[in-house]
Motif scaffolding. Structure first.
Motif, short mmCIF file in Angstrom:
data_model
loop_
_atom_site.label_atom_id
_atom_site.label_comp_id
_atom_site.label_asym_id
_atom_site.label_seq_id
_atom_site.Cartn_x
_atom_site.Cartn_y
_atom_site.Cartn_z
N LEU A 119 0.83 -1.21 0.00
CA LEU A 119 0.00 0.00 0.00
C LEU A 119 0.86 1.26 0.00
N ILE A 120 1.94 1.25 0.77
CA ILE A 120 2.86 2.40 0.77
C ILE A 120 3.46 2.59 -0.62
N ALA A 121 3.81 1.48 -1.27
CA ALA A 121 4.39 1.56 -2.61
C ALA A 121 3.38 2.14 -3.60
N LEU A 122 2.10 1.79 -3.45
CA LEU A 122 1.07 2.34 -4.33
C LEU A 122 0.95 3.85 -4.16
N VAL A 123 0.96 4.31 -2.90
CA VAL A 123 0.86 5.75 -2.63
C VAL A 123 2.08 6.48 -3.20
N ARG A 124 3.27 5.94 -2.94
CA ARG A 124 4.48 6.58 -3.44
C ARG A 124 4.50 6.64 -4.96
N ALA A 125 4.15 5.54 -5.61
CA ALA A 125 4.16 5.50 -7.08
C ALA A 125 3.17 6.50 -7.65
N HIS A 126 2.02 6.63 -7.02
CA HIS A 126 1.02 7.60 -7.50
C HIS A 126 1.54 9.02 -7.38
N LEU A 127 2.13 9.34 -6.23
CA LEU A 127 2.62 10.70 -6.01
C LEU A 127 3.79 11.04 -6.94
N MET A 128 4.71 10.09 -7.11
CA MET A 128 5.88 10.36 -7.93
C MET A 128 5.56 10.31 -9.43
N GLY A 129 4.50 9.59 -9.79
CA GLY A 129 4.16 9.46 -11.20
C GLY A 129 3.22 10.52 -11.71
N GLY A 130 2.64 11.33 -10.81
CA GLY A 130 1.69 12.35 -11.24
C GLY A 130 2.34 13.69 -11.48
N PHE A 131 1.59 14.59 -12.09
CA PHE A 131 2.06 15.95 -12.35
C PHE A 131 1.17 16.87 -11.53
N ARG A 502 2.00 1.91 -25.22
CA ARG A 502 0.69 1.90 -24.57
C ARG A 502 0.19 0.47 -24.38
N TYR A 503 0.37 -0.36 -25.42
CA TYR A 503 -0.10 -1.74 -25.31
C TYR A 503 0.56 -2.45 -24.13
N LEU A 504 1.87 -2.32 -24.01
CA LEU A 504 2.59 -3.00 -22.93
C LEU A 504 2.17 -2.47 -21.57
N LYS A 505 2.10 -1.15 -21.42
CA LYS A 505 1.72 -0.58 -20.13
C LYS A 505 0.28 -0.89 -19.78
N ASN A 506 -0.63 -0.76 -20.75
CA ASN A 506 -2.04 -0.97 -20.47
C ASN A 506 -2.35 -2.41 -20.09
N ASN A 507 -1.60 -3.35 -20.64
CA ASN A 507 -1.86 -4.77 -20.36
C ASN A 507 -1.10 -5.30 -19.16
N PHE A 508 0.11 -4.79 -18.89
CA PHE A 508 0.97 -5.43 -17.90
C PHE A 508 1.37 -4.55 -16.72
N PHE A 509 1.00 -3.28 -16.72
CA PHE A 509 1.43 -2.40 -15.63
C PHE A 509 0.32 -1.53 -15.04
N ASP A 510 -0.76 -1.32 -15.78
CA ASP A 510 -1.74 -0.33 -15.36
C ASP A 510 -2.62 -0.77 -14.19
N GLY A 511 -2.63 -2.06 -13.87
CA GLY A 511 -3.42 -2.50 -12.72
C GLY A 511 -2.97 -1.83 -11.44
N ALA A 512 -1.67 -1.82 -11.20
CA ALA A 512 -1.14 -1.18 -9.99
C ALA A 512 -1.34 0.33 -10.06
N ARG A 513 -1.20 0.92 -11.25
CA ARG A 513 -1.43 2.36 -11.38
C ARG A 513 -2.87 2.72 -11.02
N GLN A 514 -3.81 1.90 -11.48
CA GLN A 514 -5.21 2.15 -11.16
C GLN A 514 -5.45 2.01 -9.66
N ASP A 515 -4.82 1.03 -9.04
CA ASP A 515 -4.94 0.88 -7.58
C ASP A 515 -4.44 2.12 -6.86
N GLY A 516 -3.37 2.72 -7.37
CA GLY A 516 -2.87 3.94 -6.76
C GLY A 516 -3.88 5.07 -6.83
N PHE A 517 -4.53 5.23 -7.98
CA PHE A 517 -5.59 6.24 -8.11
C PHE A 517 -6.69 5.99 -7.09
#
Length: 667
Positions: A119-131, A502-517
């Motif tokens: 959960l901490i990693a999700l929060v950190r990734a969201h904060l560092m990945g946003g503008f 986009r294909y690679l990120k949307n299929n294999f990485f965006d689940g965790a990004r969505q959890d961060g949101f």
């Protein structure tokens, strides 16, 4: 509006308290956070305890507090980047953050439980990945016209209260501080409540015909139904749409032909604003990732679709005035069902002040004829003139013109085609504004002045890339046209690379990004028992499902290794290659047939309602569910287990009632 503390010093008293002291404000009250109870208390001025120890880092703002499974955390901003000076106020981007745990037993760099670490990693990734953008003296969350209309009311209001609720990105994180402020008049924490905005900001200086000016471009991303490209589509049961962005283009012009530098105060005489909006097609629809390049398209005709479409459009009319709905969704092929659903429900709700305008982007602009966008501008010209733009007179007490409507543009993703059209509309309006000020002739255009034209194109191209990265995972497609005014073969090749990204990120990485949101927005709130959230850090898929990628990788390795073997017996090598080719084919075939099981799905709020929807509507296919297809949840052992892990996050707080309400309606 009331001031915000721009700089804080952090002091600690052992493991008992955090104390935030504003060093630059004379007589300001410091804020104490009691770690054992979580209580927040304002202290009298100059009351720092002698035992308090100063931390080495300067804090530039408190973003709020978040409760995870083992502890509550204070989120603070430790670094910022200066982005420009607008309306006499500095604009910053937040670039680094710290999480301060209230529990003395928590080390954020080495949490005692894997769920807390996740959960901490999700929060950190969201904060560092946003503008994230903010200002201590100018409300970035609201367009210029809205600020002018409420200027008297806002004079004594705190920043957080005046901020636009849609674009107050850390509103959920600031809940504790806001509730304490509202519930106790003697504990006004408003100077510590810093609103931040997720969006873009660009500011360019220019001189044209001796007139000094600034052009500023700001986009504001809504915190409602926020998320990633394939996991947040369409509308929800509150009338919010995915990827909603308000884009404001500001033009500030110095009175008189000085041709000199920007005024030291940063204030210009003439101020103009032009606002556009974008957002997902406001019906219930989704795209289900299956590892295929094109996901399965799902349009869901739910009983309340018309009502939610009506609610969304009414909100836009109430906020912005008349609406010109520009749809760029393809009229044929894969996207056609979304276009038809949009048109059907807009016609059904039949709202006054809402006009639908379709533009066949790909057909009109095929063979790189991007100049054909002028056809759409010609069709919208009467609406653009009717809507107008905001024009504030130099004395700041008189409005010469109000913007009475907006163009709402969308394509399938609200990224690439949308940005090309919005940039064209923005340039048309900028030309009109400069003509109204007498800077351009009636037949003039900024295209004739390379310096300002180049800055304009770069602003909109950078803006497109930022929005596309936030939602889709790569820079915008077709940005070469926005950046240079021409569509090129090189740009088309770059778009191919971006599409693959986009294909690679949307299929294999965006689940965790969505959890961060969902975690930072408060759509899902962790329980205080980490064991109940072990689904976040375990993989409950059956062994055969998990084993296929390693088998495919090892088989490919053995085939490559076999190419280096000495040719002592071609007969034996033939069977060697047959063995590993068969294993590779079987494993790859299994992965494709069961593609849904290999997508990185969000786990906090699963997508099962879209994946296994069986109600009325349209479905392009049932791929990736195994041999059972749409009956997979009942007939296939692997998918039934997979369905279980997709549903494992159903117990949640926040919008869970909305999601579960949707499931009841569907089932």
């Amino acid at each position: 509006m009331r001031h915000l503390h721009q700089r804080l010093q952090l002091y600690t008293q052992g493991n008992d308290t955090y104390i935030f002291v504003p060093p630059d404000t004379v007589g300001a009250q410091s804020l104490t956070v009691h770690r054992s109870s979580g209580e927040l208390v304002l202290n009298p001025p100059h009351s720092l305890p002698p035992s308090a120890r100063r931390s080495g880092k300067t804090i530039f703002g408190i973003l709020g507090m978040i409760s995870l499974s083992l502890s509550e955390y204070v989120i603070v901003m430790t670094e910022r980047e200066f982005k420009g000076r607008l309306m006499g106020q500095d604009i910053y981007r937040a670039t680094d953050f710290d999480l301060l745990p209230l529990s003395p037993n928590i080390n954020v760099h080495n949490p005692p439980h894997p769920v807390e670490a996740h959960l901490i990693a999700l929060v950190r990734a969201h904060l560092m990945g946003g503008f994230f953008l903010f200002s201590y003296g100018w409300d970035l969350t609201r367009r210029l016209q809205a600020q002018w209309e409420t200027r008297e009311k806002d004079s004594d209001r705190p920043f957080w209260e005046a901020a636009d609720d849609r674009f107050f990105w850390n509103k959920f994180l600031q809940t504790r501080l806001i509730e304490l402020t509202l519930g106790n008049t003697s504990q006004d924490l408003s100077p510590y409540i810093l609103p931040i905005m997720y969006g873009t900001f660009d500011l360019r200086n220019a001189v044209l015909h001796g007139r000094t000016m600034q052009i500023c471009l700001i986009s504001r991303r809504s915190r409602f139904r926020a998320g990633t490209r394939y996991f947040r589509r369409g509308i929800d049961h509150e009338g919010h749409v995915a990827n909603f962005n308000e884009t404001e283009q500001l033009l500030m012009v110095e009175d008189g032909a000085t041709g000199g530098p920007v005024p030291a105060s940063g204030e210009f005489g003439t101020q103009m604003s032009f606002v556009q909006i974008r957002g997902s097609v406001p019906v219930f629809w989704a795209e289900v990732n299956t590892l295929r390049y094109k996901p399965d398209l799902q349009v869901m005709d739910l009983p309340d679709t018309a009502e939610m479409t009506r609610r969304h459009l009414q909100e836009q009319v109430s906020t912005y005035g008349e609406q010109a709905l520009v749809s760029l969704v393809n009229r044929k092929g894969y996207e056609q069902p979304v276009k038809e659903a949009y048109e059907r429900y807009v016609q059904q709700v039949n709202l006054p002040g809402v006009k639908y305008q379709y533009f066949d982007f790909h057909n009109e602009c095929k063979h790189m004829r991007w100049d054909r966008i002028s056809v759409l501008i010609d069709e919208l010209e009467s609406d653009l003139k009717k809507h107008g733009y905001f024009h504030l007179a130099p004395n700041k007490n008189e409005v010469l013109q109000l913007q009475r409507g907006t163009v709402r543009t969308n394509c399938m993703d609200n990224l690439d085609r949308t940005n090309v059209v919005q940039a064209a509309l923005a340039k048309w309006t900028l030309n009109q504004q400069l003509k109204a000020l007498g800077i351009l002739s009636n037949e003039g255009s900024i295209d004739a002045y390379e310096a300002i034209s180049k800055d304009f194109r770069e602003m909109w191209a950078d803006h497109a890339d930022a929005i596309a990265n936030a939602y889709g995972g790569s820079g915008a497609l077709k940005s070469d046209f926005t950046r240079t005014g021409q569509r090129t073969n090189k740009g088309a090749m770059e778009d191919g690379v971006k599409s693959l990204t986009r294909y690679l990120k949307n299929n294999f990485f965006d689940g965790a990004r969505q959890d961060g949101f969902d975690l930072v927005a408060g759509n899902w709130v962790p329980r205080k028992t980490p064991a109940s959230s072990m689904f976040l850090v375990t993989d409950p898929r059956p062994l055969i499902t998990r084993s296929m990628p390693p088998i495919a990788s090892f088989s490919l390795f053995m085939i490559c290794a076999g190419l280096t073997l000495p040719r002592t017996s071609d007969y034996s090598l033939f069977y060697y290659f047959i063995l590993w080719l068969v294993l590779l084919s079987i494993s790859l075939g299994f992965i494709v047939i069961h593609g849904i099981d290999y997508v990185s799905w969000p786990r906090l709020i699963p997508s099962t309602d879209a994946i296994y929807y069986t109600g009325p509507g349209f479905r392009s296919g049932h791929h990736g569910k195994g041999f059972g297809g749409d009956m997979a949840p009942k007939t296939r052992t692997g998918t039934s287990i997979s369905t279980k892990w997709l549903n494992s996050g159903k117990k949640r707080v926040g919008v869970s009632a909305v999601e579960e309400g949707e499931k009841k309606r569907v089932d």
